[in-house]
Structures are given as C-alpha cells and as structure tokens.
Design an enzyme around this catalytic site. Structure first.
Site, PDB file in Angstrom:
ATOM      1  N   GLN A 196       1.848  81.267  71.402  1.00 58.21           N
ATOM      2  CA  GLN A 196       2.059  82.747  71.588  1.00 58.21           C
ATOM      3  C   GLN A 196       1.110  83.470  72.411  1.00 58.21           C
ATOM      4  O   GLN A 196       0.016  83.615  72.235  1.00 58.21           O
ATOM      5  CB  GLN A 196       1.852  83.255  70.102  1.00 58.21           C
ATOM      6  CG  GLN A 196       2.670  82.837  69.172  1.00 58.21           C
ATOM      7  CD  GLN A 196       4.291  83.024  69.146  1.00 58.21           C
ATOM      8  OE1 GLN A 196       4.573  84.354  68.957  1.00 58.21           O
ATOM      9  NE2 GLN A 196       4.964  82.026  69.515  1.00 58.21           N
ATOM     10  N   ALA A 237       7.171  91.540  63.828  1.00 54.41           N
ATOM     11  CA  ALA A 237       7.079  90.322  64.450  1.00 54.41           C
ATOM     12  C   ALA A 237       6.844  90.354  65.922  1.00 54.41           C
ATOM     13  O   ALA A 237       6.905  91.395  66.610  1.00 54.41           O
ATOM     14  CB  ALA A 237       8.261  89.608  64.008  1.00 54.41           C
ATOM     15  N   HIS A 238       6.843  89.038  66.555  1.00 56.39           N
ATOM     16  CA  HIS A 238       6.406  88.881  67.971  1.00 56.39           C
ATOM     17  C   HIS A 238       7.612  89.487  68.702  1.00 56.39           C
ATOM     18  O   HIS A 238       8.919  89.439  68.515  1.00 56.39           O
ATOM     19  CB  HIS A 238       6.279  87.582  68.266  1.00 56.39           C
ATOM     20  CG  HIS A 238       7.255  86.619  68.128  1.00 56.39           C
ATOM     21  ND1 HIS A 238       7.010  85.528  68.191  1.00 56.39           N
ATOM     22  CD2 HIS A 238       8.438  86.729  67.292  1.00 56.39           C
ATOM     23  CE1 HIS A 238       8.003  84.844  67.775  1.00 56.39           C
ATOM     24  NE2 HIS A 238       8.882  85.415  67.380  1.00 56.39           N
ATOM     25  N   ASN A 239       7.257  90.356  69.668  1.00 56.51           N
ATOM     26  CA  ASN A 239       7.958  90.833  71.045  1.00 56.51           C
ATOM     27  C   ASN A 239       8.903  91.827  70.458  1.00 56.51           C
ATOM     28  O   ASN A 239       9.707  92.302  71.116  1.00 56.51           O
ATOM     29  CB  ASN A 239       9.023  89.861  71.482  1.00 56.51           C
ATOM     30  CG  ASN A 239       7.955  88.947  72.393  1.00 56.51           C
ATOM     31  OD1 ASN A 239       7.893  87.511  71.849  1.00 56.51           O
ATOM     32  ND2 ASN A 239       7.344  89.288  73.463  1.00 56.51           N
TER      33      ASN A 239
END
Length: 338
Positions: A196, A237-239
């Site tokens: 990540q 969550a990511h992005n």
C-alpha cells in the site's frame, strides 16, 4: 461566559421576542432549563414541553415565537442557531504552548513554538506541526506526517507515515489514519500482500469520530475533502474519495476506490461496495446497502424495517416463493398472449 439575549440574537441573526436584557450562561433542554439557560425547539416531538419550560430564552422558528411562555429568539433554522449559541457559551480552551516531559520528539521533526503536546506522545522524523495544534496524550505521529494549524488530536490517535492533516481538524480518541488498506492477491491459492504505497489526505475543517479508521491508498491517496464530518466507528478503505461537506453517521463501511460526492448524507450502518461513484447531494438512509453507482441526487434506501416476529416469518415464507410465483405469472402471461 455570559451573554444577554439581545447579544445572542445579534450574533445569530435572530429576532428578540421579550426581554433582551435577560442574561444567559448555559444551555439545557426544554424540560430542564432554568432562567439562566437558553434552549431550542427544532423537532415537533418536543413541542409538548414548550408551555412549561423555565428557560430564560428559547430559540424557535418565527411561527412558533408566540407560543413561547418566556423570551424567544426566532430564526430560520433553530438547530443551526443553537449550535452557534452553544459554541459562544462554551468556547474551546486556548492551547497552552507546552510539551509534556514524557513526550518524545525526533530531532528532525519541526514543531511551531505555539503547540501543546501531551503525555506519552511519540513524534517521528520529518513531521511538521503548525501553530496552535494540540496533540493529546498517547498519540503516535509517524514519519513525514504534516498537521495544519489549529488542529486538535484528542488522545490515543495514530497518524501513519506521510499522512497529511489540514487546518482546524478535530480527531477524536482511537482514530487510526493511514494504516495499510486491505490489499491482497491470490497466488495459486495463497493470499499475498499488495504493498500500500499511497497515503491519506485530510482537508480543512474536518471532524473524525472515535475509533474511525481511514486506510492509506494502494498507489494514489485516500482523500477526505474540506468540511467532511465523520461519526464514530466508520471504516474507509483504500483510495476512497469523500468530497466536500459530506456527513457520514456511525458504523458505515466504505469499500475501496469508491468516490462519494459533495454534500451527501449517509445514515448509520450503511454499506457501500467498492469502485462505485455516488453523485453530489445523495442521501442514504440508515442500514442501506449500495452495490451500484448512484448518478443522480436524491434519497435512497434499502433494507427492511423491524416488524413483529410473527409477521416477519410470514414475509420470509412469501419471499422464498417469489421465484415460483414469478414463473407462474410468466406462464399466465404467455397463455393470455396465445
């Protein structure tokens, strides 16, 4: 602090009905308020308490002003006005510029002289902390983090590597910003970690509730834009991108790479799948499940409200027969066509 009703009305753009010299030093509910308190009526459910209130002033809409038995301030939006009055009566304490003796600051960190750093705080290298920042006890600020002016970290907060926090942000206890997103790939039956490599950008005037987690991006950054307000125990969550002035209630889960627009309102317990787009001005009612993009503003709902168990059991039986009933309807329609 003490304000007269006339001073309060001037500050919030309201009209006085009654004695403007009445002094106000606190806020309370319609039921518990005393003469030195101010209260408000924004929800019709509480109208029944209005006639007996002992408050020194009541903030109401213009059409309700004549029903107030004491003094009133009439405004367009009583709840917004109350929020402003509460801030007037209970202003935030000014930051005392001090660093607790148990805090550890890396020699390569850069802190403005006018900051407050509490007990057992850890600040790593290349951290930049602007003027007026307050960092409460037990916070961990990892390498490369930037914190804008007048931001307040309450306690036990972790800001992971290279996270960027804007100005006038409030972060409540237990928040973790910039932990790795849930990036995994299946390599012949074995799950392997996807690095990540992005980070998290938090804009200005954001508030983040207790134990909320915001994951760092896989490649690009996760972004929380200016004016966003997040409740407790939210997972982002990511992005994910959350655009300006959106508000999100507790226990919401947002999967990766979803973009939520400006001025959205998301109710408690909502689940939003990944890689979706939510348009500006969308409202999602509590416990809704979103699996497809929403392209137009409006109010959206899913889920079934609670009902008596006996009725629920009947409805479940009917639900399980829907496929069979659909086939029968198709057969009847086919016969009618013939």
């Amino acid at each position: 602090m003490v304000w007269t009703l006339a001073q309060i009305a001037e500050k919030i753009g309201g009209a006085i009905h009654g004695d403007g010299t009445q002094e106000i030093s606190g806020v309370a509910t319609l039921k518990t308020a005393q003469q030195s308190d101010i209260t408000f009526l924004a929800n019709s459910k509480y109208k029944k308490f209005l006639a007996a209130t002992q408050a020194g002033g009541v903030i109401v809409s213009p059409e309700m002003a004549t029903m107030v038995p004491t003094n009133a301030i009439s405004v367009k939006d009583p709840y917004v006005a109350y929020a402003k009055v509460a801030s007037m009566l209970y202003p935030n304490d000014k930051v005392n510029a001090e660093v607790h003796k148990t805090a550890w600051l890396h020699p390569d960190s850069r802190c403005h002289t006018n900051v407050c750093i509490g007990a057992n705080v850890f600040i790593d290298a290349d951290v930049e902390i602007a003027e007026g920042v307050e960092i409460g006890p037990g916070c961990v600020i990892q390498q490369g983090v930037k914190i804008g002016s007048d931001t307040r970290l309450t306690a036990n907060i972790t800001l992971c590597k290279n996270v960027s926090i804007g100005r006038n942000v409030i972060i409540h206890p237990g928040v973790v910003i910039g932990a790795d997103g849930f990036g995994i790939a299946n390599d012949n039956g074995k799950w392997i970690k996807v690095p990540q490599l992005g980070s998290v950008e938090i804009g200005d005037d954001v508030e983040i509730g207790a134990n909320t987690t915001i994951d760092r991006g896989a490649l690009e950054n996760t972004v929380i834009a200016n004016g966003v307000k997040l409740d407790n125990q939210i997972q982002i969550a990511h992005n994910v991108v959350i655009d300006e002035h959106t508000v999100i209630a507790g226990c919401v889960g947002i999967a990766g790479s979803t973009h939520i627009g400006k001025y959205c309102a998301i109710g408690g317990g909502v689940g939003i799948s990944g890689h979706l787009t939510i348009a500006d001005g969308v409202q999602l009612t509590g416990m809704s499940m979103v699996t497809k993009s929403i392209r137009e503003a409006g109010v959206y709902s899913s889920g079934i409200p609670a009902e008596p168990t006996q009725q629920w059991h009947k409805n479940v039986v009917r639900y399980r027969k829907m496929g069979e009933l659909t086939d029968r309807v198709k057969q009847l329609e086919s016969l009618n066509k013939d």
